[in-house]
Motif scaffolding. Structure first.
Motif, PDB file in Angstrom:
ATOM      1  N   ALA A  84       5.219   8.993   1.052  1.00 22.19           N
ATOM      2  CA  ALA A  84       6.732   8.472   1.014  1.00 22.19           C
ATOM      3  C   ALA A  84       6.486   6.741   0.825  1.00 22.19           C
ATOM      4  CB  ALA A  84       7.742   8.739   0.514  1.00 22.19           C
ATOM      5  N   TYR A  85       5.370   6.407   1.918  1.00 23.48           N
ATOM      6  CA  TYR A  85       5.475   5.385   1.983  1.00 23.48           C
ATOM      7  C   TYR A  85       5.578   4.222   0.883  1.00 23.48           C
ATOM      8  CZ  TYR A  85       6.178   7.029   6.691  1.00 23.48           C
ATOM      9  OH  TYR A  85       6.962   7.569   8.081  1.00 23.48           O
ATOM     10  N   GLU A  86       4.407   4.529   0.290  1.00 22.23           N
ATOM     11  CA  GLU A  86       4.202   3.734  -0.732  1.00 22.23           C
ATOM     12  C   GLU A  86       4.966   3.487  -1.921  1.00 22.23           C
ATOM     13  OE1 GLU A  86       0.497   3.353  -4.430  1.00 22.23           O
ATOM     14  OE2 GLU A  86       0.781   5.412  -3.548  1.00 22.23           O
ATOM     15  N   ALA A  87       6.124   4.130  -1.820  1.00 25.05           N
ATOM     16  CA  ALA A  87       7.570   3.739  -2.672  1.00 25.05           C
ATOM     17  C   ALA A  87       8.106   2.483  -2.009  1.00 25.05           C
ATOM     18  CB  ALA A  87       8.456   5.075  -3.011  1.00 25.05           C
ATOM     19  N   ARG A  88       8.393   2.519  -0.359  1.00 21.74           N
ATOM     20  CA  ARG A  88       8.826   1.500  -0.039  1.00 21.74           C
ATOM     21  C   ARG A  88       8.334   0.007  -0.838  1.00 21.74           C
ATOM     22  NH1 ARG A  88      11.809   3.246   4.547  1.00 21.74           N
ATOM     23  NH2 ARG A  88      11.978   5.234   5.171  1.00 21.74           N
ATOM     24  N   PHE A  89       6.383   0.218  -0.441  1.00 22.74           N
ATOM     25  CA  PHE A  89       6.073  -1.817  -0.761  1.00 22.74           C
ATOM     26  C   PHE A  89       6.030  -1.298  -2.188  1.00 22.74           C
ATOM     27  CE2 PHE A  89       5.648  -0.404   3.384  1.00 22.74           C
ATOM     28  CZ  PHE A  89       6.020  -1.782   3.528  1.00 22.74           C
ATOM     29  N   ALA A  90       7.299  -1.073  -3.497  1.00 21.55           N
ATOM     30  CA  ALA A  90       6.766  -0.757  -4.816  1.00 21.55           C
ATOM     31  C   ALA A  90       6.381  -1.937  -5.186  1.00 21.55           C
ATOM     32  CB  ALA A  90       7.627  -0.243  -5.323  1.00 21.55           C
ATOM     33  N   HIS A  91       7.135  -2.964  -5.156  1.00 15.76           N
ATOM     34  CA  HIS A  91       6.405  -4.792  -5.106  1.00 15.76           C
ATOM     35  C   HIS A  91       4.867  -4.925  -4.694  1.00 15.76           C
ATOM     36  CE1 HIS A  91       7.797  -4.790  -1.105  1.00 15.76           C
ATOM     37  NE2 HIS A  91       6.942  -6.095  -1.286  1.00 15.76           N
ATOM     38  N   ALA A  92       4.681  -4.166  -4.526  1.00 11.82           N
ATOM     39  CA  ALA A  92       3.197  -4.522  -3.236  1.00 11.82           C
ATOM     40  C   ALA A  92       2.522  -4.028  -3.071  1.00 11.82           C
ATOM     41  CB  ALA A  92       3.344  -5.559  -1.865  1.00 11.82           C
ATOM     42  N   TYR A  93       1.356  -4.775  -3.322  1.00 11.67           N
ATOM     43  CA  TYR A  93      -0.275  -4.126  -3.304  1.00 11.67           C
ATOM     44  C   TYR A  93       0.194  -3.405  -1.750  1.00 11.67           C
ATOM     45  CZ  TYR A  93      -5.712  -3.960  -2.482  1.00 11.67           C
ATOM     46  OH  TYR A  93      -6.633  -3.306  -2.472  1.00 11.67           O
TER      47      TYR A  93
END
Length: 219
Positions: A84-93
């Motif tokens: 789920a950590y990817e969703a925290r950086f949805a704005h980023a690569y």
């Protein structure tokens, strides 16, 4: 004279024993595992409710996710509880790396690499990351001193000038191949005072004595 309530049990309750405490902890653990399994089956996000995960998920990751200068992130080490950590950086690569091919299912949907952390710089461009998170890998598979040195050297190459490295590891004999401070490759980085936690090193006084350390690439 003491008066006992009419519905009171006249038999004194036995004192709790260490065995009772162990069973309560085991039952609580079994309930958590069952709940996590059910959430995974339903496709819902799952977290581990431990002190170190609370710090990582409640303070460290939100701090970086809210920073405008953090646009390229490498997360080293993937498991079901990191998905789920990817969703925290949805704005980023957001890229992930793990040596275990089975862990790819929990890796980034943007870019996941199956490789050792000691080879990270073979798969990404130099100076290409604003942030690298290296948590729960040192002492959990990446144990040989040469491999750890190679991994930290690779991270130093991959970070841009001013980029930051978060290291998390368990400071207990079973999971401490050697003191992380002995890694010579750390000389390419500077200790970083992490303002949200008011420290450069956070040592948790828990059973696993998890330890977070923060570094910055000069420049």
């Amino acid at each position: 004279m003491e008066h006992r309530p009419l519905d009171a049990d006249p038999t004194p309750s036995p004192l709790a024993t260490p065995v009772d405490g162990r069973w309560r902890r085991r039952l609580a653990w079994m309930r958590r595992v069952a709940s996590q399994w059910m959430r995974r089956q339903l496709g819902l996000p799952v977290v581990i409710d431990t002190a170190d995960r609370q710090v990582l998920e409640g303070t460290i990751l939100p701090h970086y996710a809210n920073r405008a200068d953090v646009q390229r992130v490498l997360f080293v080490g993937t498991r079901w509880y990191t998905q789920a950590y990817e969703a925290r950086f949805a704005h980023a690569y957001y890229a992930t790396l793990d040596i275990d091919p089975q862990a790819a299912r929990y890796g980034s949907r943007q870019h996941h690499v199956t490789a050792s952390a000691s080879e990270a710089d073979r798969h990404f461009e130099p100076n290409s990351f604003d942030l690298i998170v290296f948590n729960g890998v040192f002492g959990w598979g990446l144990n040989a001193r040469d491999d750890v040195e190679a991994a930290v050297r690779a991270f130093a190459r991959l970070l841009r000038a001013g980029g930051e490295l978060v290291v998390g590891w368990n400071d207990v004999p079973r999971y401490r191949p050697f003191p992380f401070s002995e890694v010579l490759a750390l000389q390419a980085l500077q200790p970083l005072y992490f303002a949200p936690l008011h420290t450069q090193v956070l040592q948790l006084e828990t059973d696993n004595r998890h330890r977070f350390e923060f570094f910055r690439k000069p420049g």
